[in-house]
Design an enzyme around this catalytic site. Structure first.
Site, short mmCIF file in Angstrom:
data_model
loop_
_atom_site.label_atom_id
_atom_site.label_comp_id
_atom_site.label_asym_id
_atom_site.label_seq_id
_atom_site.Cartn_x
_atom_site.Cartn_y
_atom_site.Cartn_z
N ASP A 15 -9.44 -4.30 -2.72
CA ASP A 15 -9.54 -4.27 -4.19
C ASP A 15 -10.99 -4.40 -4.63
OD1 ASP A 15 -6.48 -6.08 -4.99
OD2 ASP A 15 -6.86 -4.15 -4.05
N GLU A 73 -13.69 -3.46 -3.07
CA GLU A 73 -14.41 -2.20 -2.85
C GLU A 73 -14.05 -1.21 -3.97
OE1 GLU A 73 -16.86 0.55 -0.75
OE2 GLU A 73 -16.77 -1.62 -0.96
N TYR A 74 -12.74 -1.17 -4.31
CA TYR A 74 -12.28 -0.29 -5.38
C TYR A 74 -12.96 -0.67 -6.70
CZ TYR A 74 -9.16 2.11 -8.59
OH TYR A 74 -8.67 2.90 -9.57
N ASP A 75 -12.96 -1.98 -7.00
CA ASP A 75 -13.59 -2.44 -8.24
C ASP A 75 -15.07 -2.07 -8.28
OD1 ASP A 75 -11.24 -3.54 -9.10
OD2 ASP A 75 -11.72 -5.59 -8.45
N LEU A 127 -7.04 -5.28 -16.97
CA LEU A 127 -7.99 -6.34 -17.33
C LEU A 127 -9.39 -6.02 -16.84
CD1 LEU A 127 -5.90 -9.48 -16.30
CD2 LEU A 127 -6.65 -8.96 -18.62
N GLU A 171 -4.76 -18.83 -16.40
CA GLU A 171 -3.57 -18.58 -15.57
C GLU A 171 -4.00 -18.02 -14.22
OE1 GLU A 171 -1.36 -15.72 -17.83
OE2 GLU A 171 -1.12 -17.08 -19.54
N LYS A 219 -4.06 -15.21 -11.45
CA LYS A 219 -3.82 -13.76 -11.43
C LYS A 219 -3.02 -13.49 -10.16
CE LYS A 219 -5.97 -9.32 -12.09
NZ LYS A 219 -5.47 -8.58 -10.95
N ASP A 225 -0.97 -11.62 -7.32
CA ASP A 225 -1.14 -10.30 -6.72
C ASP A 225 0.23 -9.68 -6.45
OD1 ASP A 225 -2.56 -8.20 -5.85
OD2 ASP A 225 -3.13 -9.06 -3.92
N TYR A 245 4.04 -13.62 -18.19
CA TYR A 245 2.73 -14.01 -18.70
C TYR A 245 2.37 -13.42 -20.07
CZ TYR A 245 1.33 -9.64 -16.35
OH TYR A 245 1.24 -8.35 -15.94
N LYS A 278 -12.33 -13.05 -10.79
CA LYS A 278 -11.78 -12.80 -9.46
C LYS A 278 -12.26 -13.81 -8.41
CE LYS A 278 -9.71 -9.25 -8.68
NZ LYS A 278 -9.90 -7.83 -8.79
N CYS A 295 2.50 -1.90 32.24
CA CYS A 295 2.60 -3.07 31.36
C CYS A 295 1.61 -4.14 31.86
CB CYS A 295 4.02 -3.62 31.37
SG CYS A 295 4.16 -5.27 30.65
N CYS A 319 3.96 -7.18 33.51
CA CYS A 319 4.82 -7.04 34.68
C CYS A 319 4.52 -5.78 35.49
CB CYS A 319 6.29 -7.04 34.26
SG CYS A 319 6.76 -5.53 33.41
N CYS A 327 6.89 -1.34 27.12
CA CYS A 327 7.09 -1.63 28.53
C CYS A 327 8.58 -1.38 28.77
CB CYS A 327 6.74 -3.10 28.80
SG CYS A 327 7.52 -3.72 30.30
N CYS A 375 10.96 -7.73 31.94
CA CYS A 375 9.55 -8.15 31.85
C CYS A 375 9.49 -9.59 31.33
CB CYS A 375 8.80 -7.21 30.90
SG CYS A 375 7.15 -7.80 30.48
S1 IVH Z 1 -2.26 -10.38 -18.52
C1 IVH Z 1 -3.66 -7.21 -21.31
N1 IVH Z 1 -1.83 -12.34 -16.84
O1 IVH Z 1 -3.27 -8.18 -13.57
C2 IVH Z 1 -3.50 -8.18 -20.25
N2 IVH Z 1 -2.05 -10.15 -15.99
O2 IVH Z 1 -5.43 -5.95 -14.24
C3 IVH Z 1 -2.32 -7.89 -19.46
N3 IVH Z 1 -1.76 -10.00 -13.58
O3 IVH Z 1 -1.49 -5.34 -14.44
C4 IVH Z 1 -2.25 -8.65 -18.24
N4 IVH Z 1 -1.39 -12.14 -13.21
O4 IVH Z 1 -0.25 -7.05 -13.14
C5 IVH Z 1 -2.04 -11.02 -17.00
N5 IVH Z 1 -1.41 -14.17 -15.49
C6 IVH Z 1 -1.61 -12.86 -15.63
C7 IVH Z 1 -1.61 -11.98 -14.54
C8 IVH Z 1 -1.83 -10.62 -14.76
C9 IVH Z 1 -1.50 -10.94 -12.66
C10 IVH Z 1 -1.98 -8.58 -13.28
C11 IVH Z 1 -1.09 -7.66 -14.06
C12 IVH Z 1 -1.96 -6.61 -14.65
C13 IVH Z 1 -3.25 -6.81 -13.94
C14 IVH Z 1 -4.40 -6.56 -14.88
#
Ligand code: IVH
Length: 603
Positions: A37, A39-41, A87, A117, A119, A121, A228, A317, A421, A424, A439, A444
């Site tokens: 994630d 790297e993607y970000d 987000l 809160e 986040k 996964d 949430y 993050k 193997c 054995c 094997c 074995c």
């Molecule tokens: S709020 C507009 N709260 O994070 C805000 N998102 O990149 C909507 N996620 O797709 C999201 N825990 O799947 C919120 N406590 C949390 C979260 C949460 C995980 C995920 C959610 C969302 C992604 C946002």
């Protein structure tokens, strides 16, 4: 900037878009990402920055302009009346404070609180309730249209199907469906048994579970959900803040994370983040950061969104559970069904406070696909208690001395003139269409011990007192040669008492545990047998269909294949298992082999 530089910028933008589109597809559609994630970000951020700086190159189809991928059609499409947003991210204290300062400026000095809160996964889900009944559940999809997965979501116990009176006549809540780490580890273990590709992380496992076309499969996965957010409501006034809304939703029976906290200052938000960064290993789920939300809805509305992200919230993050180290060698271990499992022997490295020396490599195809070579500098990743994994090589560190891995070459036995193997010396086979090598010697010693350990394990016959070391001892002493012999131990009490450190009490406990295991349901017994490709889920399907072990044992290929979800691969494996008579006592020669192997293992 001259024309040449500009064309370089354009080239880079196009390259980033193509890359991000591909990774988007791998992540959202195939549930099988190739990069982390982080790297993607990083790629997304680079593209966002370039597009901001050079708006002449911004196009409507850029991955920065859309929210995820299109839903899979098999489920039917649900429209989200209020788009499901994503987000923005911050990665350190400085970025968090910058975000906070921007909010302060935008709200013109008005006071606000921040809800903190975890986040989680997992994957974002919207649940609609009409007249107190759960009517529709949908994935986020592209933010505007998701997949209708109502039937699957109904299997999640923490989602209320009906609500107490007084709930708004129509409304939608949003939250995260996730797979707890323990459930994730178990699921992957089962998939390894069944020769299925493993899930890269709990998120993918949750997505894969929730998007099963057969809700009975979903029902067997220990999915959970925390709410949430409130998506929208009709017909009832709602509280003016996020915190109070969550408290209200709690009274309706929704599950709200008890670790949520409300804070007044950004310093307190930072403390919350630091606290959970230290304690994240102890969490029952995978969290990849902290979400900070402005509490007051009027301020949320005033702040609004930019593109697909609200200005009133951000994700702070956690650093990845990753580190780089040298892959010294690729070893091969033997699994319970005879699979030859390649694993990485690493230069010890600390990942999130735990020293890692070995990591899973799954199979040869996976090693090739990721282009992992002996001698490579590799990225190691771990999540909770899950076995560490190799994400991939750091190509920039290649010296040219790295060695490609070839399982048959590695296990080649010169004397025998064939791959053998490593335990054995048995013949190595690769069934057509499978990714794993095996094997072929059912006797074995590595397989015998692994099978015994599996038989007594928690998810199988659950015989407390016989764990890894006791299994090894029983085999070493020749008291058992296979799982069936466990039930004859009651006649060998004298010999059991002779084992080192075994007193009257522990022997009695073990014998009682063995007696108790006779009451296990049929599905557990089938699973305990350790038939190749038969994990817990398949065992339950077989038990539901055949009702007795005898009937399963006598089933024909056609009868087996008439069970839903059982194809030729599993059917043939079951037939082969009962034909080979693995349940009966094994030969004297395997006994010698077993004790030789154990001696070697203990050295
Ligand atoms: S709020 C507009 N709260 O994070 C805000 N998102 O990149 C909507 N996620 O797709 C999201 N825990 O799947 C919120 N406590 C949390 C979260 C949460 C995980 C995920 C959610 C969302 C992604 C946002």
């Amino acid at each position: 900037m001259n024309m040449e530089d500009l064309s370089k910028v354009k080239e880079r933008i196009e390259k980033l878009r193509a890359e991000l589109d591909r990774h988007n597809y791998l992540y959202y559609v195939l549930d099988s990402p190739e990069i982390s994630d982080e790297e993607y970000d990083r790629l997304m951020r680079e593209l966002q920055e370039l597009e901001e700086k050079y708006p002449q190159f911004l196009t409507p189809d850029s991955p920065t302009q859309r929210v995820g991928a299109a839903p899979v059609e098999a489920f039917g499409v649900v429209e989200h009346p209020v788009p499901m947003l994503s987000l923005s991210n911050v990665f350190n204290t400085e970025e968090l404070f910058t975000w906070h300062n921007r909010v302060l400026k935008l709200v013109g000095g008005r006071r606000f609180d921040m809800c903190c809160e975890h986040k989680l996964d997992g994957l974002a889900i919207a649940l609609t309730y009409v007249d107190g009944k759960f009517t529709t559940g949908a994935t986020r999809g592209d933010g505007l249209h998701g997949e209708n997965i109502t039937r699957n979501l109904k299997t999640i116990r923490s989602i209320p199907l009906s609500l107490p009176s007084g709930a708004p006549p129509r409304f939608e809540v949003r939250g995260e469906v996730y797979l707890p780490i323990a459930g994730f580890a178990k699921l992957n273990q089962e998939r390894a048994t069944e020769g299925l590709p493993l899930f890269a992380n709990p998120r993918n496992a949750a997505a894969g579970s929730v998007r099963q076309l057969d809700p009975r499969i979903t029902a067997r996965r220990p999915l959970d959900m925390y709410i949430y957010a409130l998506g929208w409501t009709e017909g009832k006034e709602m509280p003016p803040t996020h915190w109070e809304t969550m408290e209200y939703l709690k009274t309706l029976g929704f599950k709200i994370n008890p670790r949520n906290e409300l804070h007044q200052t950004i310093e307190k938000v930072e403390d919350y983040y630091q606290k959970w960064l230290r304690q994240r290993e102890g969490l029952p789920y995978e969290a990849d950061g902290v979400v900070v939300k402005i509490n007051q809805f009027d301020l949320q509305r005033a702040l609004g969104d930019v593109g697909r992200e609200p200005r009133w919230a951000t994700a702070y993050k956690f650093p990845a559970h990753q580190a780089t180290t040298i892959l010294q060698e690729i070893g091969i271990s033997v699994g319970r069904t005879g699979t030859l499992n390649p694993y990485a022997i690493l230069e010890p490295v600390s990942v999130g406070g735990v020293t890692i020396r070995q990591a899973a490599l799954h199979n040869e195809d996976d090693i090739r696909r990721k282009d992992i070579r002996e001698g490579d500098t590799v990225i190691v990743q771990r999540a909770g208690d899950v076995i560490p994994e190799i994400v991939g090589p750091v190509l920039g560190k290649r010296t040219g001395n790295e060695k490609e891995f070839n399982l048959t070459e590695k296990s080649y036995d010169k004397e025998k003139g064939r791959p053998a193997c490593p335990v054995c010396g048995g013949e190595v086979i690769k069934p057509e269409g499978e990714v794993m090598y095996y094997c072929s010697n059912a006797a074995c010693p590595a397989q015998v011990q692994e099978r015994l350990e599996h038989f007594v394990s928690r998810g199988a016959m659950d015989i407390r007192g016989i764990g890894e070391s006791m299994s090894a001892l029983l085999l070493k002493e020749g008291l058992v040669n296979d799982a069936a012999d466990i039930y004859y131990l009651k006649d060998k009490k004298g010999q059991l008492l002779e084992i080192e450190r075994m007193g009257e009490k522990s022997v009695t406990n073990i014998l009682n545990a063995i007696e108790k295991s006779k009451d296990r349901p049929l599905a557990r017994i089938i699973y305990a047998l350790g038939i190749r490709h038969v994990g817990g889920e398949t065992a339950e399907l077989l038990a539901d269909h055949f009702h007795s072990l005898k009937k399963l044992q006598n089933a024909t290929r056609d009868e087996l294949m008439s069970v839903p979800s059982i194809g030729p691969k599993i059917a043939d494996s079951i037939l082969a298992f009962f034909r080979s008579g693995r349940t009966s006592t094994s030969s004297a020669s395997s006994k010698t082999q077993a004790s030789n192997w154990l001696r070697r293992k203990q050295r």
